[in-house]
Write an enzyme that holds these catalytic residues in place. Structure first.
Site, PDB file in Angstrom:
ATOM      1  N   ASP A 168       0.834  -1.194   0.000  1.00  0.00           N
ATOM      2  CA  ASP A 168       0.000   0.000   0.000  1.00  0.00           C
ATOM      3  C   ASP A 168       0.874   1.252   0.000  1.00  0.00           C
ATOM      4  OD1 ASP A 168      -2.464   1.344   0.042  1.00  0.00           O
ATOM      5  OD2 ASP A 168      -2.491   1.427   2.232  1.00  0.00           O
ATOM      6  N   HIS A 253      -4.863   2.647  -6.820  1.00  0.00           N
ATOM      7  CA  HIS A 253      -6.002   2.369  -5.951  1.00  0.00           C
ATOM      8  C   HIS A 253      -7.277   2.180  -6.779  1.00  0.00           C
ATOM      9  CE1 HIS A 253      -3.632   3.275  -2.373  1.00  0.00           C
ATOM     10  NE2 HIS A 253      -4.641   2.803  -1.680  1.00  0.00           N
ATOM     11  N   HIS A 270      -5.686  -5.622   1.114  1.00  0.00           N
ATOM     12  CA  HIS A 270      -5.732  -4.350   0.389  1.00  0.00           C
ATOM     13  C   HIS A 270      -4.393  -4.026  -0.279  1.00  0.00           C
ATOM     14  CE1 HIS A 270      -6.669  -0.066  -0.305  1.00  0.00           C
ATOM     15  NE2 HIS A 270      -5.485   0.198   0.206  1.00  0.00           N
TER      16      HIS A 270
END
Length: 360
Positions: A168, A253, A270
């Site tokens: 991330d 994203h 994620h």
């Protein structure tokens, strides 16, 4: 030129800090509602119930930051009369707690137990359906009042979460750069250009993970907190959080969000999906091959996904990539690029990133 910057009221990262949570709560409120990850609920509800000098209510997180769960936790906070909401757990737990605090005008204390996302510091809440498909993102008017990070708690969690956080954080500078070049606004107070401080933070986030990632992974696998681990926790949580909120996100994203329409990716974290999205972004922007190769090496060294197969997308590839590309453009999350993109552009970027990953 106008500009804006947002951040949590305080960020504290220190070993053993979770044991001091009661001390911090005293300045925030007198009736805390705790929302705790289901896996951790029994342990923390018992220990905190003894140490917190206030009448408290403990709720077990339902597993998804959905409208249904947000409504449930908000109702519990109203019923209890909570003046502070404490989220303890992963990003979805913290996002649910942030939304409940916002709806009840309560203070907010975020206690991440994993360093897998930058949710703890931000005023952004991402809402999913009960089935895990992304629905919408809310930009709240204020960030958490306090973020407490205990590195000993972070290292006790599976290392996969820490690595996903690096995936991330990998997107922070690349997406900041995309927004700066496109002149796209950030997420603060309706959207402003990024400050020089925000750009510097995003750059530093990238520098830290490139320098410390492998060392931190090895140390975490050994169950020890080293300087590299401390630096990566800060990068994953604070630097990435400030960087994305104050500079904006882009196609990395956006492709992550679009991937949630495929059931086979719901077991992935994620940051694992975002890491593949970074490769797609670099292809989409036609960045230098040397930069793409460096990113591929980084992901490979950590075990982050670099191919569609790594994302469990192994059959009907053309149809599924088309579905993801359509969702990405429909979600309007690829706007922060140097030129408008189409479904075909996203489709080509995903397939090219997959080919580069397989060839690496």
């Amino acid at each position: 030129m106008s500009r804006s910057f947002g951040s949590p009221g305080r960020y504290i990262q220190r070993r053993g800090e979770i044991a001091r949570l009661g001390e911090h709560l005293a300045s925030l409120g007198k009736r805390p509602l705790f929302l705790i990850d289901a896996f951790l609920h029994d342990r923390y509800a018992a220990s905190l119930g003894e140490s917190v000098q206030a009448e408290s209510r403990f709720e077990k997180f339902g597993g998804e930051c959905s409208d249904r769960e947000i409504d449930r936790v908000t109702a519990a906070a109203v019923e209890f009369g909570a003046d502070v909401v404490v989220g303890i757990g992963g990003g979805k737990t913290l996002d649910t707690a942030k939304m409940a605090a916002h709806r009840t005008n309560a203070r907010m204390l975020a206690v991440p137990t994993i360093a897998s996302t930058d949710a703890p510091t931000s005023a952004v809440v991402v809402v999913y359906s009960d089935a895990g498909v992304l629905q919408q993102a809310h930009n709240l008017p204020r960030n958490p009042d306090l973020v407490l990070v205990d590195p000993e708690v972070i290292v006790a969690a599976p290392v996969r979460f820490l690595v996903a956080g690096m995936g991330d954080a990998l997107s922070t500078w690349y997406e900041a750069r995309a927004n700066i070049e496109a002149g796209t606004m950030n997420y603060i107070s309706g959207g402003f250009p990024a400050t020089r401080a925000a750009v510097a933070i995003a750059r530093e986030c990238h520098a830290v993970i490139m320098e410390q990632a492998v060392k931190a992974k090895l140390a975490a696998e050994a169950g020890v907190v080293t300087q590299a681990v401390e630096d990566i926790i800060e990068a994953n949580t604070l630097l990435s959080g400030l960087g994305f909120e104050n500079c904006g996100v882009s196609a990395a994203h956006g492709i992550h969000d679009a991937l949630t329409v495929l059931p086979e990716i719901h077991g992935l974290l994620h940051g694992e999906k975002v890491a593949f999205g970074v490769l797609c972004l670099l292809v989409l922007e036609n960045r230098p091959q040397a930069e793409i190769d460096e990113t591929l090496r980084f992901c490979r060294a950590l075990g982050l996904p670099t191919t569609l197969a790594d994302l469990n997308i192994k059959d009907d590839i053309a149809a599924k990539v088309r579905k993801v590309a359509e969702a990405a453009v429909r979600g309007n999350i690829t706007h922060a690029t140097r030129a408008p993109v189409t479904v075909e552009d996203i489709e080509a970027a995903i397939l090219a990133a997959d080919a580069l990953g397989r060839a690496a």
